[in-house]
Write a protein that holds these residues in place. Structure first.
Motif, PDB file in Angstrom:
ATOM      1  N   ASP A 112       0.833  -1.190   0.000  1.00  0.00           N
ATOM      2  CA  ASP A 112       0.000   0.000   0.000  1.00  0.00           C
ATOM      3  C   ASP A 112       0.877   1.253   0.000  1.00  0.00           C
ATOM      4  N   ASP A 113       0.435   2.302  -0.680  1.00  0.00           N
ATOM      5  CA  ASP A 113       1.220   3.536  -0.780  1.00  0.00           C
ATOM      6  C   ASP A 113       1.528   4.134   0.592  1.00  0.00           C
ATOM      7  N   THR A 114       0.570   4.094   1.503  1.00  0.00           N
ATOM      8  CA  THR A 114       0.792   4.640   2.848  1.00  0.00           C
ATOM      9  C   THR A 114       1.858   3.841   3.588  1.00  0.00           C
ATOM     10  N   VAL A 115       1.792   2.523   3.463  1.00  0.00           N
ATOM     11  CA  VAL A 115       2.791   1.662   4.113  1.00  0.00           C
ATOM     12  C   VAL A 115       4.158   1.897   3.480  1.00  0.00           C
ATOM     13  N   ASN A 116       4.197   2.010   2.154  1.00  0.00           N
ATOM     14  CA  ASN A 116       5.467   2.249   1.473  1.00  0.00           C
ATOM     15  C   ASN A 116       6.068   3.587   1.904  1.00  0.00           C
ATOM     16  N   ASP A 117       5.242   4.605   2.055  1.00  0.00           N
ATOM     17  CA  ASP A 117       5.733   5.903   2.538  1.00  0.00           C
ATOM     18  C   ASP A 117       6.325   5.781   3.944  1.00  0.00           C
ATOM     19  N   ALA A 118       5.685   4.989   4.787  1.00  0.00           N
ATOM     20  CA  ALA A 118       6.193   4.790   6.157  1.00  0.00           C
ATOM     21  C   ALA A 118       7.538   4.052   6.132  1.00  0.00           C
ATOM     22  N   ILE A 119       7.672   3.070   5.239  1.00  0.00           N
ATOM     23  CA  ILE A 119       8.944   2.338   5.126  1.00  0.00           C
ATOM     24  C   ILE A 119      10.048   3.276   4.645  1.00  0.00           C
ATOM     25  N   ARG A 120       9.725   4.116   3.671  1.00  0.00           N
ATOM     26  CA  ARG A 120      10.724   5.080   3.172  1.00  0.00           C
ATOM     27  C   ARG A 120      11.145   6.057   4.264  1.00  0.00           C
ATOM     28  N   ALA A 121      10.184   6.529   5.053  1.00  0.00           N
ATOM     29  CA  ALA A 121      10.512   7.457   6.139  1.00  0.00           C
ATOM     30  C   ALA A 121      11.401   6.774   7.174  1.00  0.00           C
ATOM     31  N   ALA A 122      11.072   5.523   7.508  1.00  0.00           N
ATOM     32  CA  ALA A 122      11.888   4.778   8.473  1.00  0.00           C
ATOM     33  C   ALA A 122      13.283   4.532   7.911  1.00  0.00           C
ATOM     34  N   SER A 123      13.352   4.192   6.631  1.00  0.00           N
ATOM     35  CA  SER A 123      14.643   3.970   5.996  1.00  0.00           C
ATOM     36  C   SER A 123      15.482   5.246   5.991  1.00  0.00           C
ATOM     37  N   SER A 124      14.839   6.365   5.733  1.00  0.00           N
ATOM     38  CA  SER A 124      15.551   7.652   5.766  1.00  0.00           C
ATOM     39  C   SER A 124      16.121   7.933   7.149  1.00  0.00           C
ATOM     40  N   ARG A 125      15.342   7.609   8.177  1.00  0.00           N
ATOM     41  CA  ARG A 125      15.841   7.804   9.550  1.00  0.00           C
ATOM     42  C   ARG A 125      17.029   6.888   9.828  1.00  0.00           C
ATOM     43  N   LEU A 126      16.957   5.639   9.327  1.00  0.00           N
ATOM     44  CA  LEU A 126      18.070   4.711   9.525  1.00  0.00           C
ATOM     45  C   LEU A 126      19.333   5.200   8.817  1.00  0.00           C
ATOM     46  N   VAL A 127      19.167   5.752   7.628  1.00  0.00           N
ATOM     47  CA  VAL A 127      20.310   6.320   6.896  1.00  0.00           C
ATOM     48  C   VAL A 127      20.846   7.534   7.650  1.00  0.00           C
ATOM     49  N   HIS A 128      19.944   8.419   8.075  1.00  0.00           N
ATOM     50  CA  HIS A 128      20.349   9.633   8.794  1.00  0.00           C
ATOM     51  C   HIS A 128      21.104   9.282  10.091  1.00  0.00           C
ATOM     52  N   ASN A 129      20.658   8.225  10.769  1.00  0.00           N
ATOM     53  CA  ASN A 129      21.316   7.790  12.014  1.00  0.00           C
ATOM     54  C   ASN A 129      22.515   6.880  11.752  1.00  0.00           C
ATOM     55  N   ARG A 130      22.854   6.702  10.477  1.00  0.00           N
ATOM     56  CA  ARG A 130      23.988   5.876  10.037  1.00  0.00           C
ATOM     57  C   ARG A 130      23.880   4.410  10.479  1.00  0.00           C
ATOM     58  N   GLU A 131      22.633   3.929  10.574  1.00  0.00           N
ATOM     59  CA  GLU A 131      22.426   2.512  10.886  1.00  0.00           C
ATOM     60  C   GLU A 131      22.500   1.654   9.626  1.00  0.00           C
ATOM     61  N   VAL A 132      22.225   2.273   8.458  1.00  0.00           N
ATOM     62  CA  VAL A 132      22.336   1.580   7.167  1.00  0.00           C
ATOM     63  C   VAL A 132      23.006   2.540   6.186  1.00  0.00           C
ATOM     64  N   ASP A 133      23.541   1.975   5.092  1.00  0.00           N
ATOM     65  CA  ASP A 133      24.190   2.802   4.075  1.00  0.00           C
ATOM     66  C   ASP A 133      23.180   3.660   3.323  1.00  0.00           C
ATOM     67  N   THR A 134      23.712   4.664   2.665  1.00  0.00           N
ATOM     68  CA  THR A 134      22.867   5.588   1.896  1.00  0.00           C
ATOM     69  C   THR A 134      22.294   4.941   0.636  1.00  0.00           C
ATOM     70  N   ASP A 135      22.759   3.755   0.269  1.00  0.00           N
ATOM     71  CA  ASP A 135      22.226   3.100  -0.924  1.00  0.00           C
ATOM     72  C   ASP A 135      21.027   2.201  -0.629  1.00  0.00           C
ATOM     73  N   ALA A 136      20.363   2.444   0.493  1.00  0.00           N
ATOM     74  CA  ALA A 136      19.177   1.664   0.839  1.00  0.00           C
ATOM     75  C   ALA A 136      18.137   1.814  -0.267  1.00  0.00           C
ATOM     76  N   TYR A 137      17.519   0.696  -0.643  1.00  0.00           N
ATOM     77  CA  TYR A 137      16.502   0.704  -1.688  1.00  0.00           C
ATOM     78  C   TYR A 137      15.156   0.384  -1.043  1.00  0.00           C
ATOM     79  N   THR A 138      14.191   1.278  -1.243  1.00  0.00           N
ATOM     80  CA  THR A 138      12.911   1.123  -0.551  1.00  0.00           C
ATOM     81  C   THR A 138      11.730   1.131  -1.510  1.00  0.00           C
ATOM     82  N   GLY A 139      11.455   0.000  -2.056  1.00  0.00           N
ATOM     83  CA  GLY A 139      10.207  -0.282  -2.744  1.00  0.00           C
ATOM     84  C   GLY A 139       9.967   0.373  -4.076  1.00  0.00           C
TER      85      GLY A 139
END
Length: 123
Positions: free
Chosen positions: A33-60
Protein backbone atom coordinates in the motif's frame (compact mmCIF):
# COMPACT_ATOMS: atom_id res chain seq x y z
CA UNK A 1 8.96 -21.73 -3.10
CA UNK A 2 5.78 -21.24 -1.10
CA UNK A 3 2.80 -19.59 -2.72
CA UNK A 4 2.01 -16.04 -1.64
CA UNK A 5 5.22 -15.78 0.40
CA UNK A 6 7.24 -12.60 0.68
CA UNK A 7 10.97 -13.29 0.34
CA UNK A 8 12.90 -11.85 3.30
CA UNK A 9 16.57 -12.55 4.00
CA UNK A 10 19.60 -11.29 5.87
CA UNK A 11 23.13 -11.79 4.58
CA UNK A 12 26.46 -11.50 6.28
CA UNK A 13 28.68 -9.03 4.46
CA UNK A 14 31.86 -9.30 6.52
CA UNK A 15 31.26 -7.60 9.86
CA UNK A 16 28.12 -5.90 8.48
CA UNK A 17 24.75 -7.32 7.41
CA UNK A 18 22.34 -6.81 4.51
CA UNK A 19 18.56 -7.04 4.79
CA UNK A 20 16.44 -7.87 1.73
CA UNK A 21 12.70 -8.21 1.12
CA UNK A 22 10.97 -8.90 -2.18
CA UNK A 23 7.16 -8.79 -2.37
CA UNK A 24 7.11 -9.88 -6.03
CA UNK A 25 7.59 -13.48 -4.89
CA UNK A 26 4.15 -13.32 -3.26
CA UNK A 27 2.47 -13.11 -6.65
CA UNK A 28 0.81 -10.46 -8.79
CA UNK A 29 -1.99 -9.76 -6.32
CA UNK A 30 0.39 -8.81 -3.53
CA UNK A 31 1.61 -5.24 -3.45
CA UNK A 32 2.51 -2.71 -0.80
CA UNK A 33 0.00 0.00 0.00
CA UNK A 34 1.22 3.54 -0.78
CA UNK A 35 0.79 4.64 2.85
CA UNK A 36 2.79 1.66 4.11
CA UNK A 37 5.47 2.25 1.47
CA UNK A 38 5.73 5.90 2.54
CA UNK A 39 6.19 4.79 6.16
CA UNK A 40 8.94 2.34 5.13
CA UNK A 41 10.72 5.08 3.17
CA UNK A 42 10.51 7.46 6.14
CA UNK A 43 11.89 4.78 8.47
CA UNK A 44 14.64 3.97 6.00
CA UNK A 45 15.55 7.65 5.77
CA UNK A 46 15.84 7.80 9.55
CA UNK A 47 18.07 4.71 9.52
CA UNK A 48 20.31 6.32 6.90
CA UNK A 49 20.35 9.63 8.79
CA UNK A 50 21.32 7.79 12.01
CA UNK A 51 23.99 5.88 10.04
CA UNK A 52 22.43 2.51 10.89
CA UNK A 53 22.34 1.58 7.17
CA UNK A 54 24.19 2.80 4.08
CA UNK A 55 22.87 5.59 1.90
CA UNK A 56 22.23 3.10 -0.92
CA UNK A 57 19.18 1.66 0.84
CA UNK A 58 16.50 0.70 -1.69
CA UNK A 59 12.91 1.12 -0.55
CA UNK A 60 10.21 -0.28 -2.74
CA UNK A 61 7.60 -0.29 -3.87
CA UNK A 62 8.13 -4.04 -4.23
CA UNK A 63 11.80 -4.62 -3.34
CA UNK A 64 13.59 -3.40 -0.21
CA UNK A 65 17.29 -3.66 0.63
CA UNK A 66 19.47 -2.15 3.36
CA UNK A 67 23.27 -2.56 3.47
CA UNK A 68 25.76 -2.16 6.31
CA UNK A 69 23.50 -3.05 9.20
CA UNK A 70 25.74 -3.19 12.26
CA UNK A 71 24.72 -6.53 13.78
CA UNK A 72 22.87 -9.74 13.02
CA UNK A 73 20.37 -8.95 15.77
CA UNK A 74 19.54 -5.55 14.22
CA UNK A 75 19.34 -7.13 10.76
CA UNK A 76 16.86 -9.69 12.08
CA UNK A 77 14.76 -6.92 13.65
CA UNK A 78 14.62 -5.00 10.37
CA UNK A 79 13.87 -8.20 8.41
CA UNK A 80 11.01 -9.02 10.78
CA UNK A 81 9.58 -5.53 10.31
CA UNK A 82 9.73 -5.91 6.51
CA UNK A 83 8.19 -9.38 6.72
CA UNK A 84 5.24 -7.90 8.60
CA UNK A 85 4.37 -5.52 5.76
CA UNK A 86 0.64 -5.89 5.17
CA UNK A 87 -0.43 -6.47 1.57
CA UNK A 88 -2.53 -3.94 -0.28
CA UNK A 89 -6.15 -4.91 0.02
CA UNK A 90 -7.72 -5.63 -3.35
CA UNK A 91 -10.53 -3.37 -4.37
CA UNK A 92 -13.85 -5.07 -3.97
CA UNK A 93 -17.15 -4.55 -5.69
CA UNK A 94 -19.71 -2.45 -3.83
CA UNK A 95 -22.02 -4.46 -1.59
CA UNK A 96 -25.04 -6.02 -3.29
CA UNK A 97 -28.36 -4.35 -2.63
CA UNK A 98 -31.70 -6.06 -3.42
CA UNK A 99 -32.98 -2.97 -5.24
CA UNK A 100 -30.32 -3.57 -7.91
CA UNK A 101 -32.03 -6.82 -8.90
CA UNK A 102 -35.00 -5.10 -10.49
CA UNK A 103 -32.65 -3.11 -12.71
CA UNK A 104 -31.25 -6.30 -14.19
CA UNK A 105 -34.48 -8.21 -14.79
CA UNK A 106 -36.78 -7.97 -17.77
CA UNK A 107 -40.32 -6.92 -17.18
CA UNK A 108 -42.57 -9.60 -18.69
CA UNK A 109 -45.87 -8.07 -17.53
CA UNK A 110 -46.43 -6.22 -20.79
CA UNK A 111 -45.95 -9.19 -23.07
CA UNK A 112 -49.13 -9.85 -25.10
CA UNK A 113 -50.98 -13.09 -24.42
CA UNK A 114 -50.79 -14.14 -28.05
CA UNK A 115 -47.12 -14.90 -27.57
CA UNK A 116 -47.79 -17.41 -24.81
CA UNK A 117 -48.21 -21.03 -25.85
CA UNK A 118 -50.11 -23.83 -24.23
CA UNK A 119 -49.11 -27.37 -24.76
CA UNK A 120 -51.65 -30.15 -24.45
CA UNK A 121 -50.74 -33.77 -24.12
CA UNK A 122 -52.80 -36.18 -26.17
CA UNK A 123 -53.38 -39.65 -24.81
Amino acid sequence: MADHAVFVAIESDGPRWTVKADTLTAGPGHSVDDTVNDAIRAASSRLVHNREVDTDAYTGPSYFMMHSVSSEERARELAAALHAIPPRRPRTAPPHHPSHDRLNTKDHRHKPRSHRRRTQLND
